[in-house]
Write a protein that holds these residues in place. Structure first.
Motif, mmCIF file in Angstrom:
data_model
loop_
_atom_site.group_PDB
_atom_site.id
_atom_site.type_symbol
_atom_site.label_atom_id
_atom_site.label_comp_id
_atom_site.label_asym_id
_atom_site.label_seq_id
_atom_site.Cartn_x
_atom_site.Cartn_y
_atom_site.Cartn_z
ATOM 1 N N LYS A 81 0.838 -1.205 0.000
ATOM 2 C CA LYS A 81 0.000 0.000 0.000
ATOM 3 C C LYS A 81 0.873 1.256 0.000
ATOM 4 O O LYS A 81 0.632 2.200 -0.767
ATOM 5 C CB LYS A 81 -0.924 -0.008 1.218
ATOM 6 C CG LYS A 81 -1.859 1.187 1.314
ATOM 7 C CD LYS A 81 -2.804 1.024 2.503
ATOM 8 C CE LYS A 81 -3.765 2.204 2.604
ATOM 9 N NZ LYS A 81 -3.068 3.451 2.969
ATOM 10 N N GLU A 82 1.915 1.272 0.847
ATOM 11 C CA GLU A 82 2.778 2.444 0.943
ATOM 12 C C GLU A 82 3.620 2.606 -0.318
ATOM 13 O O GLU A 82 3.839 3.730 -0.785
ATOM 14 C CB GLU A 82 3.671 2.333 2.182
ATOM 15 C CG GLU A 82 4.261 3.662 2.616
ATOM 16 C CD GLU A 82 4.792 3.614 4.031
ATOM 17 O OE1 GLU A 82 5.930 4.078 4.239
ATOM 18 O OE2 GLU A 82 4.070 3.122 4.935
ATOM 19 N N LEU A 83 4.094 1.493 -0.881
ATOM 20 C CA LEU A 83 4.853 1.576 -2.125
ATOM 21 C C LEU A 83 3.973 2.098 -3.258
ATOM 22 O O LEU A 83 4.424 2.910 -4.085
ATOM 23 C CB LEU A 83 5.420 0.204 -2.488
ATOM 24 C CG LEU A 83 6.177 0.123 -3.822
ATOM 25 C CD1 LEU A 83 7.344 1.100 -3.860
ATOM 26 C CD2 LEU A 83 6.669 -1.298 -4.084
ATOM 27 N N LEU A 84 2.719 1.658 -3.300
ATOM 28 C CA LEU A 84 1.795 2.166 -4.323
ATOM 29 C C LEU A 84 1.553 3.660 -4.152
ATOM 30 O O LEU A 84 1.472 4.405 -5.129
ATOM 31 C CB LEU A 84 0.464 1.415 -4.249
ATOM 32 C CG LEU A 84 0.243 0.278 -5.257
ATOM 33 C CD1 LEU A 84 -1.154 -0.294 -5.108
ATOM 34 C CD2 LEU A 84 0.469 0.751 -6.679
ATOM 35 N N GLU A 85 1.448 4.110 -2.912
ATOM 36 C CA GLU A 85 1.242 5.533 -2.666
ATOM 37 C C GLU A 85 2.443 6.350 -3.152
ATOM 38 O O GLU A 85 2.280 7.438 -3.716
ATOM 39 C CB GLU A 85 0.985 5.772 -1.173
ATOM 40 C CG GLU A 85 -0.374 5.243 -0.708
ATOM 41 C CD GLU A 85 -0.536 5.264 0.808
ATOM 42 O OE1 GLU A 85 -1.689 5.127 1.281
ATOM 43 O OE2 GLU A 85 0.476 5.404 1.517
ATOM 44 N N ILE A 86 3.656 5.823 -2.922
ATOM 45 C CA ILE A 86 4.855 6.494 -3.441
ATOM 46 C C ILE A 86 4.830 6.494 -4.967
ATOM 47 O O ILE A 86 5.147 7.497 -5.621
ATOM 48 C CB ILE A 86 6.129 5.794 -2.924
ATOM 49 C CG1 ILE A 86 6.281 5.993 -1.417
ATOM 50 C CG2 ILE A 86 7.372 6.326 -3.648
ATOM 51 C CD1 ILE A 86 7.447 5.226 -0.798
ATOM 52 N N THR A 87 4.437 5.345 -5.544
ATOM 53 C CA THR A 87 4.361 5.218 -7.001
ATOM 54 C C THR A 87 3.394 6.236 -7.584
ATOM 55 O O THR A 87 3.702 6.938 -8.560
ATOM 56 C CB THR A 87 3.912 3.797 -7.384
ATOM 57 O OG1 THR A 87 4.822 2.842 -6.823
ATOM 58 C CG2 THR A 87 3.868 3.619 -8.890
ATOM 59 N N HIS A 88 2.218 6.355 -6.989
ATOM 60 C CA HIS A 88 1.218 7.308 -7.464
ATOM 61 C C HIS A 88 1.701 8.748 -7.272
ATOM 62 O O HIS A 88 1.447 9.611 -8.120
ATOM 63 C CB HIS A 88 -0.106 7.097 -6.734
ATOM 64 C CG HIS A 88 -0.738 5.766 -7.019
ATOM 65 N ND1 HIS A 88 -1.738 5.220 -6.221
ATOM 66 C CD2 HIS A 88 -0.506 4.858 -8.000
ATOM 67 C CE1 HIS A 88 -2.089 4.045 -6.724
ATOM 68 N NE2 HIS A 88 -1.356 3.800 -7.790
ATOM 69 N N ALA A 89 2.402 8.993 -6.174
ATOM 70 C CA ALA A 89 2.928 10.346 -5.924
ATOM 71 C C ALA A 89 3.919 10.758 -7.008
ATOM 72 O O ALA A 89 4.075 11.953 -7.306
ATOM 73 C CB ALA A 89 3.596 10.401 -4.555
ATOM 74 N N CYS A 90 4.574 9.768 -7.621
ATOM 75 C CA CYS A 90 5.541 10.050 -8.690
ATOM 76 C C CYS A 90 4.880 10.060 -10.064
ATOM 77 O O CYS A 90 5.567 10.224 -11.086
ATOM 78 C CB CYS A 90 6.661 9.021 -8.662
ATOM 79 S SG CYS A 90 7.691 9.127 -7.185
ATOM 80 N N GLY A 91 3.556 9.881 -10.109
ATOM 81 C CA GLY A 91 2.829 9.977 -11.370
ATOM 82 C C GLY A 91 2.670 8.673 -12.119
ATOM 83 O O GLY A 91 2.275 8.674 -13.292
ATOM 84 N N TYR A 92 2.938 7.551 -11.455
ATOM 85 C CA TYR A 92 2.880 6.254 -12.124
ATOM 86 C C TYR A 92 1.781 5.373 -11.533
ATOM 87 O O TYR A 92 1.349 5.557 -10.385
ATOM 88 C CB TYR A 92 4.212 5.527 -12.013
ATOM 89 C CG TYR A 92 5.377 6.265 -12.639
ATOM 90 C CD1 TYR A 92 5.321 6.685 -13.968
ATOM 91 C CD2 TYR A 92 6.521 6.555 -11.891
ATOM 92 C CE1 TYR A 92 6.386 7.365 -14.539
ATOM 93 C CE2 TYR A 92 7.591 7.240 -12.462
ATOM 94 C CZ TYR A 92 7.517 7.647 -13.784
ATOM 95 O OH TYR A 92 8.566 8.317 -14.347
ATOM 96 N N GLU A 93 1.398 4.355 -12.316
ATOM 97 C CA GLU A 93 0.387 3.403 -11.867
ATOM 98 C C GLU A 93 1.018 2.187 -11.196
ATOM 99 O O GLU A 93 0.458 1.616 -10.274
ATOM 100 C CB GLU A 93 -0.460 2.958 -13.065
ATOM 101 C CG GLU A 93 -1.613 2.032 -12.695
ATOM 102 C CD GLU A 93 -2.409 1.578 -13.911
ATOM 103 O OE1 GLU A 93 -3.423 0.889 -13.718
ATOM 104 O OE2 GLU A 93 -2.000 1.892 -15.051
#
Length: 540
Positions: free
Chosen positions: A454-466
């Motif tokens: 969940k936290e890695l996905l949040e970082i991923t989304h924060a960087c503009g990626y899916e």
């Protein structure tokens, strides 16, 4: 006789203490031939050894600061413990890290983050991240495998870990949709609690050996046939803690159960040689990989620590020329290691993960074959920021060992090598194992993986990626040199990772090779019908 006991009973307690002290002093002065300190400083010398014995605990809980300890500091352990217990894993008042220190990681966020739509799979399941690649797809293995989780349990054998620890990890992996690597001790019943399994073997060929200790293809085929939860096979060339060194399993530790699982005799020391008897060079290794894949139908990979690069260059060149070879490669960092290893090996032999992986990935990139391989990273990557950095460098999955151990209660007592692990995780002592509640600990493994993703996905989304596979080497910066200059990973390591063909989470969900609870049978049927009329193109 009664008078003697009466006299002894009449002696006051302080006199008893004095008698004991005098007895210890006489023993130290006249009979001690092993310890100079105890001989020269009778009685008082014992205090020195007592304090030395509890020194690690004193430093861990009293002396060391939150960021001082190695291999994992208190903040890192605290995040894992809180995540595993499904508790608040946040921290307040900003970071206490020295953000100007060498090798500090910065992740470059986007001005406008990636936005989830209402029908997006991560809206319904905010921790779902399957691997961006499929193991064995390029080489057309009969049973390709797409890991349903990008974080999984690394190779830790039954024997190195306790039975209850292995069972807890496996059940937790089942709940989390992750795979469980068996380690080189063979497939035990504790690995068969429902999770996908990667069967791992080393130079001892435990579980797939004949009576002379050589690799047995017959045993391998039988094992895979009887255990459909085995989704891939990993050949260990070396491991980060002690590359190029074999191990010894003392006869005293070989129980009837371990003897049956490993196919080794009772009452006799078992040696794991430093090298394989099944192959001696790169062409023979590739032949070995292909033979196992052909016989079992499964993807086959290799695991190794990294030092010299000439044989990695030879392997990449051979694979590019023949279009044969391992389906996945696990790179183990020199800073890794559970179990036991000589300090000279653990401290100095093989490269740290970040140097090891970038060296190897760049070799395969130069030969244009990174798209054929699922790259797995292993070596203190069990934290979302470190994982984001690893994906930016080119990994497709990460394996965690000690982090997974901590999720089920490991307190970093560093007693793995002497069978006295106080939490029962890394010991065969039945009494110490008794405190492990498998049902509770398996939930903690699941929570740790869930929070991590969940936290890695949040970082991923924060960087503009899916998806984390979309990270590029320009998305992460790292402090370099004494001047603390931050440069991108691309500038630091002089390459750009190859773009992973990612078509979106929905495409992942429809993939017929996706294991675990996300597998969709109707899509399997549809693809099977398509494959009958459309041949694969290997060169694509």
């Amino acid at each position: 006789m009664e008078n003697v006991f009466d006299v002894l009973a009449s002696i006051e307690w302080w006199r008893w203490i004095l008698i004991v002290i005098v007895f210890i002093a006489i023993k130290d002065i006249f009979f001690n031939r092993e310890h100079t300190i105890k001989h020269n400083f009778p009685v008082v010398g014992h205090l020195r050894y007592f304090l030395e014995g509890i020194g690690p605990e004193l430093r861990q809980y009293i002396v060391a600061s939150n960021r001082d300890e190695l291999p994992f500091n208190r903040i890192e352990r605290g995040w894992i413990y809180a995540s595993a217990k499904n508790e608040n894993n946040y921290e307040g008042f900003g970071t206490d890290q020295d953000i100007f220190s060498t090798h500090y990681i910065f992740i470059n966020n986007a001005m406008i983050p990636f936005k989830l739509k209402e029908d997006h799979p991560n809206t319904l399941d905010p921790n779902f991240i399957a691997c961006g690649k499929v193991m064995g797809l390029y080489n057309e293995r009969k049973r390709p495998f797409r890991p349903a989780s990008i974080i999984n349990v690394s190779a830790m054998s039954f024997g190195s870990l306790s039975a209850k620890a292995i069972a807890s990890l496996n059940e937790g992996c089942k709940e989390a949709g992750a795979y469980h690597n068996t380690g080189e001790g063979g497939l035990s019943k504790y690995h068969q609690r429902g999770a996908d399994v990667i069967f791992h073997f080393g130079t001892g060929y435990f579980g797939v050996r004949d009576n002379d200790g050589n690799f047995s293809m017959e045993e391998m085929v039988k094992l895979v046939k009887e255990n459909p939860q085995i989704r891939a096979i990993e050949i260990k060339l070396s491991q980060g803690a002690k590359p190029g060194k074999g191990g010894v399993l003392p006869a005293s530790k070989i129980t009837k159960e371990i003897s049956e699982i490993r196919n080794v005799p009772l009452g006799k020391d078992v040696l794991s040689p430093p090298n394989h008897s099944a192959f001696s060079d790169i062409p023979e290794l590739v032949d070995f990989v292909e033979d196992i894949a052909e016989a079992t139908g499964l993807p086959v990979g290799i695991k190794s620590a990294v030092g010299k690069l000439d044989q990695w260059e030879e392997l990449a060149k051979f694979m590019a020329k023949t279009k044969r070879g391992p389906d996945f490669i696990t790179i183990d960092g020199g800073e890794g290691g559970t179990g036991a290893a000589p300090p000279s090996f653990a401290d100095h032999v093989s490269l740290p993960w970040i140097y090891a992986f970038t060296d190897v990935y760049q070799i395969f990139l130069n030969h244009g074959i990174t798209d054929r391989i699922v790259f797995i990273g292993s070596g203190k990557l069990g934290f979302p920021a470190q994982a984001a950095m690893a994906f930016a460098l080119g990994v497709d999955c990460i394996n965690v060992a000690r982090e997974a151990m901590m999720s089920i209660g490991c307190i970093q007592a560093q007693a793995c090598h002497n069978n006295t692990c106080p939490t029962g995780v890394a010991t065969q002592n039945k009494w110490l194992q008794a405190g492990i509640n498998i049902k509770d600990k398996s939930k903690r493994v699941n929570y740790y993986f869930t929070k991590f993703r969940k936290e890695l996905l949040e970082i991923t989304h924060a960087c503009g990626y899916e998806h984390p596979s979309q990270f590029t080497m320009d998305d992460v910066e790292i402090n370099l040199s004494d001047k603390n200059l931050a440069k991108t990973l691309a500038t630091t390591f002089s390459y750009h990772k190859e773009k992973v063909p990612f078509d979106g989470i929905k495409a992942h969900l429809e993939c017929p090779h996706l294991g675990g609870k996300y597998k969709q049978k109707e899509v399997e049927t549809k693809e099977a019908e398509t494959e009958e009329t459309t041949p694969h193109n290997k060169d694509k």
